[in-house]
Scaffold this active site. Structure first.
Site, mmCIF file in Angstrom:
data_model
loop_
_atom_site.group_PDB
_atom_site.id
_atom_site.type_symbol
_atom_site.label_atom_id
_atom_site.label_comp_id
_atom_site.label_asym_id
_atom_site.label_seq_id
_atom_site.Cartn_x
_atom_site.Cartn_y
_atom_site.Cartn_z
ATOM 1 N N GLN A 47 -18.063 30.123 -14.706
ATOM 2 C CA GLN A 47 -17.891 28.711 -14.372
ATOM 3 C C GLN A 47 -19.099 28.188 -13.594
ATOM 4 O OE1 GLN A 47 -14.882 30.616 -14.306
ATOM 5 N NE2 GLN A 47 -14.413 29.503 -16.191
ATOM 6 N N ASN A 67 -17.048 25.381 -18.060
ATOM 7 C CA ASN A 67 -17.036 26.725 -18.626
ATOM 8 C C ASN A 67 -18.389 26.985 -19.287
ATOM 9 O OD1 ASN A 67 -14.210 27.203 -18.013
ATOM 10 N ND2 ASN A 67 -13.762 25.762 -19.658
ATOM 11 N N CYS A 76 -10.518 25.988 -11.040
ATOM 12 C CA CYS A 76 -11.099 27.331 -10.992
ATOM 13 C C CYS A 76 -10.987 27.812 -9.555
ATOM 14 C CB CYS A 76 -12.550 27.334 -11.455
ATOM 15 S SG CYS A 76 -13.345 28.960 -11.296
ATOM 16 N N GLY A 77 -9.979 28.614 -9.284
ATOM 17 C CA GLY A 77 -9.729 29.064 -7.919
ATOM 18 C C GLY A 77 -10.850 29.904 -7.351
ATOM 19 N N ASN A 164 -4.754 23.885 -15.249
ATOM 20 C CA ASN A 164 -5.100 24.106 -16.654
ATOM 21 C C ASN A 164 -3.999 24.965 -17.274
ATOM 22 O OD1 ASN A 164 -5.823 26.560 -15.436
ATOM 23 N ND2 ASN A 164 -7.981 26.025 -15.398
ATOM 24 N N ASN A 198 -5.504 29.616 -21.242
ATOM 25 C CA ASN A 198 -5.919 30.888 -20.666
ATOM 26 C C ASN A 198 -4.843 31.917 -20.984
ATOM 27 O OD1 ASN A 198 -8.307 30.011 -18.770
ATOM 28 N ND2 ASN A 198 -6.683 28.515 -18.442
ATOM 29 N N ARG A 217 -9.983 30.570 -21.027
ATOM 30 C CA ARG A 217 -10.287 29.469 -21.939
ATOM 31 C C ARG A 217 -11.713 28.974 -21.717
ATOM 32 N NH1 ARG A 217 -7.543 23.550 -21.245
ATOM 33 N NH2 ARG A 217 -8.637 23.801 -19.258
ATOM 34 N N CYS A 225 -9.760 35.567 -12.745
ATOM 35 C CA CYS A 225 -9.468 34.148 -12.948
ATOM 36 C C CYS A 225 -8.439 33.755 -11.898
ATOM 37 C CB CYS A 225 -8.944 33.886 -14.358
ATOM 38 S SG CYS A 225 -8.515 32.147 -14.648
ATOM 39 N N SER A 227 -6.983 30.797 -11.072
ATOM 40 C CA SER A 227 -5.833 29.991 -11.487
ATOM 41 C C SER A 227 -4.856 30.820 -12.317
ATOM 42 C CB SER A 227 -6.283 28.741 -12.257
ATOM 43 O OG SER A 227 -6.977 29.080 -13.437
#
EC number: 5.1.1.7
Length: 289
Positions: A47, A67, A76-77, A164, A198, A217, A225, A227
């Site tokens: 990201q 992305n 995007c955590g 997302n 995702n 994704r 990831c 999230s």
């Protein structure tokens, strides 16, 4: 010439999630998909986190998230923790609020100096909110499978929107024993997900511990990831198979996820690691329109 030419950037990672942080608060420029792809070709990332001037009072910045295929993401955590570390180290702050496409994110210093917490907001479960292409009254499980009808390899995922779309397939064994590199793109682009999704494989070790692996994704197979970790923890709690505070083990490291009971907000706590700082060469964007 691209506004990104000669601009500085910071390469970081959030437990293995490769992140580029680009502060454009002093530049009136929106990164194009072509520019995002050009950056990824030179500085590989999962990201690209772009800080733009704040649009709302009381916020530090508006964050655009790209992305590596040039598409934009709402959340995007792991990338947010990297942004938070950069901002906190420069300003000395211990808390801040950022705006993203998915909404406002409150962030603060975690329980240890190297930990950062991001309030990822409230998960969404309605089939239209995820979104899905057809109606499912109960999104704790939906009808979707890979493999033969009578012996599917993966089936009946839980779906959650955590900024997302996420689909979580529950497996009994080692998440690494499944060919996610093969199944991931098929499931990401399945017609049931009009905005793609995702895809996570998750194994519930016990009520306080889940292991997982994600096909992201727009980015592909990833070590982490954030999230997806939030979505997986929430989905497990919805099924009453896990507690509301759970340790998540991802290929890149550990995250603590809390689905707070008093307001249903999801809190993600983990590290953010600095790798290097650089500057974009003008020729990187020579072919960008």
């Amino acid at each position: 010439m691209s506004a990104l030419a000669n601009h500085s950037f910071v390469k970081m990672n959030g437990i293995g999630n490769e992140i580029v942080v680009l502060d454009l608060r002093d530049v009136k420029h929106v990164v194009t998909p072509d520019e995002a792809r050009a950056v990824a070709a030179r500085v590989p990332y999962d990201q690209l986190m772009v800080l733009q001037p704040p649009r709302l009072d009381g916020t530090e910045a508006f964050i655009r998230i790209y992305n590596n295929d040039g598409s934009e993401s709402g959340a995007c955590g792991n990338g947010m923790r990297c942004v938070v570390r950069q901002v906190f180290e420069k300003t000395g702050q211990a808390s801040a609020t950022f705006e993203t496409r998915a909404g406002l994110l409150n962030c603060w210093q975690g329980p240890a100096p190297d930990l950062y917490t991001v309030d990822m907001g409230v998960p969404k479960f309605g089939w239209q909110e995820i979104p899905l292409a057809e109606e499912f009254r109960d999104t704790r499980y939906i009808e979707l499978q890979i493999g033969p009808i009578d012996a599917p390899i993966l089936h009946s995922p839980s779906v959650v929107n955590m900024g997302n779309p996420h689909a979580v397939f529950w497996v009994d064994g080692d998440v690494n024993s499944y060919d996610l590199e093969r199944f991931g793109p098929l499931l990401e682009n399945h017609p049931i997900f009009p905005e793609r999704a995702n895809i996570t494989l998750a194994h519930i070790v016990d009520r306080d511990h889940i292991t997982m692996r994600t096909w992201e994704r727009g980015a592909g197979l990833t070590k982490a990831c954030g999230s997806a970790a939030c979505a997986t923890a929430v989905a497990a709690a919805r099924l009453k198979r896990a507690n509301r505070i759970v340790q998540m083990t991802l290929p890149g490291g550990e995250l603590t996820i809390e689905w707070r009971e008093r307001d249903d907000h999801v809190l993600m706590t983990g590290t953010a690691t600095f790798e290097f700082e650089g500057r974009f060469e003008p020729q990187l964007f020579a072919s960008v329109a």
